[in-house]
Design a protein around this motif. Sequence first.
Motif, PDB file in Angstrom:
ATOM      1  N   ILE A 203       0.699  -1.280  -0.014  1.00  0.00           N
ATOM      2  CA  ILE A 203       0.245   0.101   0.033  1.00  0.00           C
ATOM      3  C   ILE A 203       0.851   1.068   0.018  1.00  0.00           C
ATOM      4  O   ILE A 203       0.514   2.236  -0.572  1.00  0.00           O
ATOM      5  N   THR A 204       2.035   1.431   0.743  1.00  0.00           N
ATOM      6  CA  THR A 204       2.740   2.468   0.919  1.00  0.00           C
ATOM      7  C   THR A 204       4.044   2.568   0.002  1.00  0.00           C
ATOM      8  O   THR A 204       4.358   3.732  -0.266  1.00  0.00           O
ATOM      9  N   GLU A 205       4.304   1.650  -0.818  1.00  0.00           N
ATOM     10  CA  GLU A 205       5.300   1.765  -1.950  1.00  0.00           C
ATOM     11  C   GLU A 205       5.136   2.893  -2.940  1.00  0.00           C
ATOM     12  O   GLU A 205       3.770   3.171  -3.316  1.00  0.00           O
ATOM     13  N   ASP A 206       6.192   3.008  -3.514  1.00  0.00           N
ATOM     14  CA  ASP A 206       5.970   4.051  -4.671  1.00  0.00           C
ATOM     15  C   ASP A 206       5.362   3.356  -5.983  1.00  0.00           C
ATOM     16  O   ASP A 206       5.440   2.159  -6.057  1.00  0.00           O
ATOM     17  N   THR A 207       4.843   4.082  -6.827  1.00  0.00           N
ATOM     18  CA  THR A 207       4.150   3.640  -7.942  1.00  0.00           C
ATOM     19  C   THR A 207       4.759   4.193  -9.258  1.00  0.00           C
ATOM     20  O   THR A 207       5.561   5.104  -9.173  1.00  0.00           O
ATOM     21  N   VAL A 208       4.638   3.424 -10.308  1.00  0.00           N
ATOM     22  CA  VAL A 208       5.415   3.792 -11.285  1.00  0.00           C
ATOM     23  C   VAL A 208       4.579   4.642 -12.363  1.00  0.00           C
ATOM     24  O   VAL A 208       3.099   4.569 -12.199  1.00  0.00           O
ATOM     25  N   THR A 209       4.831   5.700 -12.859  1.00  0.00           N
ATOM     26  CA  THR A 209       4.050   6.548 -13.866  1.00  0.00           C
ATOM     27  C   THR A 209       3.717   6.011 -15.038  1.00  0.00           C
ATOM     28  O   THR A 209       4.805   5.670 -15.560  1.00  0.00           O
ATOM     29  N   LEU A 210       2.594   5.974 -15.506  1.00  0.00           N
ATOM     30  CA  LEU A 210       2.161   5.393 -16.862  1.00  0.00           C
ATOM     31  C   LEU A 210       2.736   6.406 -17.854  1.00  0.00           C
ATOM     32  O   LEU A 210       2.460   7.457 -17.881  1.00  0.00           O
ATOM     33  N   TYR A 211       2.889   5.727 -18.931  1.00  0.00           N
ATOM     34  CA  TYR A 211       3.176   6.513 -20.260  1.00  0.00           C
ATOM     35  C   TYR A 211       1.710   6.772 -20.804  1.00  0.00           C
ATOM     36  O   TYR A 211       0.926   6.280 -20.624  1.00  0.00           O
ATOM     37  N   GLY A 212       1.615   7.820 -22.055  1.00  0.00           N
ATOM     38  CA  GLY A 212       0.296   8.319 -22.416  1.00  0.00           C
ATOM     39  C   GLY A 212      -0.498   7.252 -23.010  1.00  0.00           C
ATOM     40  O   GLY A 212      -1.548   7.122 -23.254  1.00  0.00           O
ATOM     41  N   PHE A 213       0.355   6.218 -23.691  1.00  0.00           N
ATOM     42  CA  PHE A 213      -0.397   5.106 -24.279  1.00  0.00           C
ATOM     43  C   PHE A 213      -0.997   3.886 -23.439  1.00  0.00           C
ATOM     44  O   PHE A 213      -1.600   3.034 -23.961  1.00  0.00           O
ATOM     45  N   GLU A 214      -0.567   4.002 -21.930  1.00  0.00           N
ATOM     46  CA  GLU A 214      -0.904   3.028 -21.149  1.00  0.00           C
ATOM     47  C   GLU A 214      -2.085   3.495 -20.564  1.00  0.00           C
ATOM     48  O   GLU A 214      -2.604   4.615 -20.092  1.00  0.00           O
ATOM     49  N   LYS A 215      -3.148   2.414 -20.159  1.00  0.00           N
ATOM     50  CA  LYS A 215      -4.324   2.751 -19.775  1.00  0.00           C
ATOM     51  C   LYS A 215      -4.314   2.195 -18.104  1.00  0.00           C
ATOM     52  O   LYS A 215      -3.598   1.160 -17.727  1.00  0.00           O
ATOM     53  N   GLU A 216      -5.151   2.926 -17.095  1.00  0.00           N
ATOM     54  CA  GLU A 216      -5.253   2.399 -15.737  1.00  0.00           C
ATOM     55  C   GLU A 216      -6.388   1.514 -15.586  1.00  0.00           C
ATOM     56  O   GLU A 216      -7.457   1.803 -15.348  1.00  0.00           O
ATOM     57  N   ILE A 217      -5.978   0.314 -15.851  1.00  0.00           N
ATOM     58  CA  ILE A 217      -6.910  -0.590 -15.775  1.00  0.00           C
ATOM     59  C   ILE A 217      -6.236  -1.745 -14.819  1.00  0.00           C
ATOM     60  O   ILE A 217      -5.366  -2.459 -14.925  1.00  0.00           O
ATOM     61  N   TYR A 218      -6.933  -2.076 -13.565  1.00  0.00           N
ATOM     62  CA  TYR A 218      -6.612  -2.633 -12.663  1.00  0.00           C
ATOM     63  C   TYR A 218      -7.273  -4.176 -12.546  1.00  0.00           C
ATOM     64  O   TYR A 218      -6.596  -5.049 -12.458  1.00  0.00           O
ATOM     65  N   PHE A 219      -8.817  -4.214 -12.939  1.00  0.00           N
ATOM     66  CA  PHE A 219      -9.173  -5.466 -12.804  1.00  0.00           C
ATOM     67  C   PHE A 219     -10.465  -5.223 -13.796  1.00  0.00           C
ATOM     68  O   PHE A 219     -11.144  -4.117 -13.978  1.00  0.00           O
ATOM     69  N   GLU A 220     -10.854  -6.160 -14.672  1.00  0.00           N
ATOM     70  CA  GLU A 220     -11.879  -6.392 -15.434  1.00  0.00           C
ATOM     71  C   GLU A 220     -12.914  -7.452 -15.114  1.00  0.00           C
ATOM     72  O   GLU A 220     -12.461  -8.445 -14.748  1.00  0.00           O
TER      73      GLU A 220
END
Length: 50
Positions: free
Chosen positions: A33-50
């Motif tokens: 929960i507390t770790e850093d996250t990676v910044t997405l590139y413009g072509f990447e979508k924020e899809i966690y679960f479908e």
Amino acid sequence: MYYKSHYDRSDSKDYINCSMTKNYFDVWVQALITEDTVTLYGFEKEIYFE
């Protein structure tokens, strides 16, 4: 840790089972929960679960 097959139906190594105590699991979840996250590139979508 050990390999496991889905539904125990074969000898395939579908996932790794990691046994943890409740205390270790809580520490692991907090670290996730507390770790850093990676910044997405413009072509990447924020899809966690479908």
